[in-house]
Design an enzyme around this catalytic site. Structure first.
Site, PDB file in Angstrom:
ATOM      1  N   GLY A  49     -11.549  13.252  -1.709  1.00 33.34           N
ATOM      2  CA  GLY A  49     -10.463  12.604  -2.272  1.00 33.34           C
ATOM      3  C   GLY A  49      -9.108  13.110  -2.621  1.00 33.34           C
ATOM      4  N   GLN A  54      -0.740  14.956  -6.213  1.00 36.76           N
ATOM      5  CA  GLN A  54      -0.955  16.163  -6.313  1.00 36.76           C
ATOM      6  C   GLN A  54      -0.200  16.785  -4.668  1.00 36.76           C
ATOM      7  OE1 GLN A  54      -5.388  14.821  -5.121  1.00 36.76           O
ATOM      8  NE2 GLN A  54      -5.648  16.285  -7.245  1.00 36.76           N
ATOM      9  N   CYS A  94     -11.939  18.777  -9.145  1.00 39.41           N
ATOM     10  CA  CYS A  94     -10.509  17.362  -9.064  1.00 39.41           C
ATOM     11  C   CYS A  94     -10.230  19.296  -7.964  1.00 39.41           C
ATOM     12  CB  CYS A  94      -9.421  17.495 -10.499  1.00 39.41           C
ATOM     13  SG  CYS A  94      -8.026  17.114  -9.510  1.00 39.41           S
ATOM     14  N   LEU A  95      -9.164  18.880  -7.808  1.00 42.77           N
ATOM     15  CA  LEU A  95      -8.579  19.785  -7.128  1.00 42.77           C
ATOM     16  C   LEU A  95      -7.376  20.236  -7.047  1.00 42.77           C
ATOM     17  CD1 LEU A  95      -8.867  18.020  -2.691  1.00 42.77           C
ATOM     18  CD2 LEU A  95     -10.211  20.017  -3.677  1.00 42.77           C
ATOM     19  N   HIS A 136     -10.673   8.181 -10.356  1.00 45.09           N
ATOM     20  CA  HIS A 136      -9.912   9.491 -10.609  1.00 45.09           C
ATOM     21  C   HIS A 136      -8.305   9.415  -9.999  1.00 45.09           C
ATOM     22  CE1 HIS A 136     -10.531  13.685 -10.760  1.00 45.09           C
ATOM     23  NE2 HIS A 136      -9.848  13.870  -9.538  1.00 45.09           N
ATOM     24  N   GLU A 137      -8.593   9.025  -8.339  1.00 44.95           N
ATOM     25  CA  GLU A 137      -7.335   8.547  -7.306  1.00 44.95           C
ATOM     26  C   GLU A 137      -6.308   8.299  -8.339  1.00 44.95           C
ATOM     27  OE1 GLU A 137      -7.477  11.510  -5.914  1.00 44.95           O
ATOM     28  OE2 GLU A 137      -9.399  12.293  -5.795  1.00 44.95           O
ATOM     29  N   HIS A 140      -4.249  10.201 -10.772  1.00 44.18           N
ATOM     30  CA  HIS A 140      -3.280  10.648 -10.991  1.00 44.18           C
ATOM     31  C   HIS A 140      -1.795  10.005 -10.131  1.00 44.18           C
ATOM     32  CE1 HIS A 140      -5.361  14.366  -9.886  1.00 44.18           C
ATOM     33  NE2 HIS A 140      -6.244  13.875  -9.343  1.00 44.18           N
TER      34      HIS A 140
HETATM   35  O1  K1U Z   1      -8.381  14.309  -6.547  1.00 41.78           O
HETATM   36  C1  K1U Z   1      -8.887  15.377  -6.498  1.00 41.78           C
HETATM   37  O2  K1U Z   1      -8.577  16.469  -7.238  1.00 41.78           O
HETATM   38  C2  K1U Z   1     -10.060  15.518  -5.583  1.00 41.78           C
HETATM   39  C3  K1U Z   1     -11.356  15.208  -6.086  1.00 41.78           C
HETATM   40  C4  K1U Z   1     -12.043  14.169  -5.808  1.00 41.78           C
HETATM   41  C5  K1U Z   1     -13.231  13.666  -7.251  1.00 41.78           C
HETATM   42  C6  K1U Z   1     -14.238  14.642  -6.931  1.00 41.78           C
HETATM   43  C7  K1U Z   1     -14.733  14.095  -7.928  1.00 41.78           C
HETATM   44  C8  K1U Z   1     -15.641  13.155  -9.177  1.00 41.78           C
HETATM   45  C9  K1U Z   1     -14.384  12.485  -8.835  1.00 41.78           C
HETATM   46  C10 K1U Z   1     -13.308  12.337  -7.916  1.00 41.78           C
HETATM   47  C11 K1U Z   1     -12.312  16.164  -5.339  1.00 41.78           C
HETATM   48  O3  K1U Z   1     -12.842  16.399  -4.257  1.00 41.78           O
HETATM   49  S1  K1U Z   1     -12.558  17.853  -6.138  1.00 41.78           S
HETATM   50  C12 K1U Z   1     -13.958  18.347  -4.931  1.00 41.78           C
HETATM   51  C13 K1U Z   1     -15.366  17.884  -5.105  1.00 41.78           C
HETATM   52  O4  K1U Z   1     -15.786  17.289  -6.302  1.00 41.78           O
HETATM   53  C14 K1U Z   1     -16.287  18.213  -3.867  1.00 41.78           C
HETATM   54  C15 K1U Z   1     -16.254  18.609  -2.632  1.00 41.78           C
HETATM   55  C16 K1U Z   1     -16.773  19.056  -1.527  1.00 41.78           C
HETATM   56  C17 K1U Z   1     -17.983  18.497  -1.711  1.00 41.78           C
HETATM   57  C18 K1U Z   1     -18.628  17.443  -2.616  1.00 41.78           C
HETATM   58  C19 K1U Z   1     -17.617  17.117  -3.906  1.00 41.78           C
HETATM   59 ZN    ZN Z   2      -8.312  15.074  -9.016  1.00 38.62          ZN
END
Ligand code: K1U
Ligand code: ZN
Length: 174
Positions: A49, A54, A94-95, A136-137, A140
């Site tokens: 996401g 972000q 979270c990125l 989660h998004e 943000h």
């Molecule tokens: O919002 C963001 O920063 C993105 C975030 C979204 C998220 C992940 C987990 C739970 C809730 C919301 C991410 O994508 S973090 C990376 C991640 O979880 C992931 C990356 C590659 C494959 C699977 C998961």
């Molecule tokens: Zn996030």
């Protein structure tokens, strides 16, 4: 297409409350290109996401793809949660808070309404990871981060760990 820089905690710009998008903007070439760039940035990260906040765009939209094959892109513009029920605990990342993962409790099922990439309104009833990711998004877009669900002490530990990591990265690059 372009990779966009992602703001990182504790950048104060992540605390900005996003403003609604004029739905007439959605189908414009500039908005569509921004969506393409956000998907490219999210897939490359990799993530499931990415909220506009972000990438320092403080408008209410986000992109999501929780599929294994990365072939189910979803766009939510001006999302609103109409109903929520149940509870689930998921270890979120979270990125904008790289390398940190923590359990967060959220609603298990939600009904969300938004405009899609074509500008049309839609309603979705979802559960599991997609429900977690949408919530989660949407946080943000309110200027809220998943680390806000942690205790102040744990959040401070996260801030220090990230500062240390950045210092190491800077000395490696020098
Ligand atoms: O919002 C963001 O920063 C993105 C975030 C979204 C998220 C992940 C987990 C739970 C809730 C919301 C991410 O994508 S973090 C990376 C991640 O979880 C992931 C990356 C590659 C494959 C699977 C998961
Ligand atoms: Zn996030």
């Amino acid at each position: 297409m372009a990779l966009l820089p992602i703001l990182e905690f504790p950048d104060p710009r992540l605390r900005t409350k996003a403003a609604p998008v004029d739905p007439a903007q959605i189908t414009t070439p500039a908005f569509q290109t921004l969506l393409d760039d956000m998907f490219e940035t999210m897939y490359e990260a990799p993530g499931i996401g990415l909220a506009a906040s972000q990438i320092d765009v403080h408008q209410r939209f986000m992109v999501i793809d929780v599929s294994e094959e990365k072939d189910h892109p979803l766009v939510f513009v001006n999302p609103e949660i109409l109903a929520k029920s149940g509870e689930q605990v998921y270890q979120e990342g979270c990125l904008s808070v790289p390398t940190i993962f923590a359990d967060v409790t959220r609603a298990n099922e939600i009904t969300v309404q938004a405009h899609g990439r074509d500008g049309q309104r839609f309603e979705l009833h979802v559960d599991g990871l997609l429900a977690v990711c949408i919530q989660h998004e949407m946080d943000h877009l309110e200027g809220k981060l998943f680390v806000d669900y942690l205790s102040p002490l744990k959040r401070e530990m996260v801030r220090k760990k990230l500062a240390k990591q950045r210092k190491l990265q800077q000395s490696d690059a020098a």
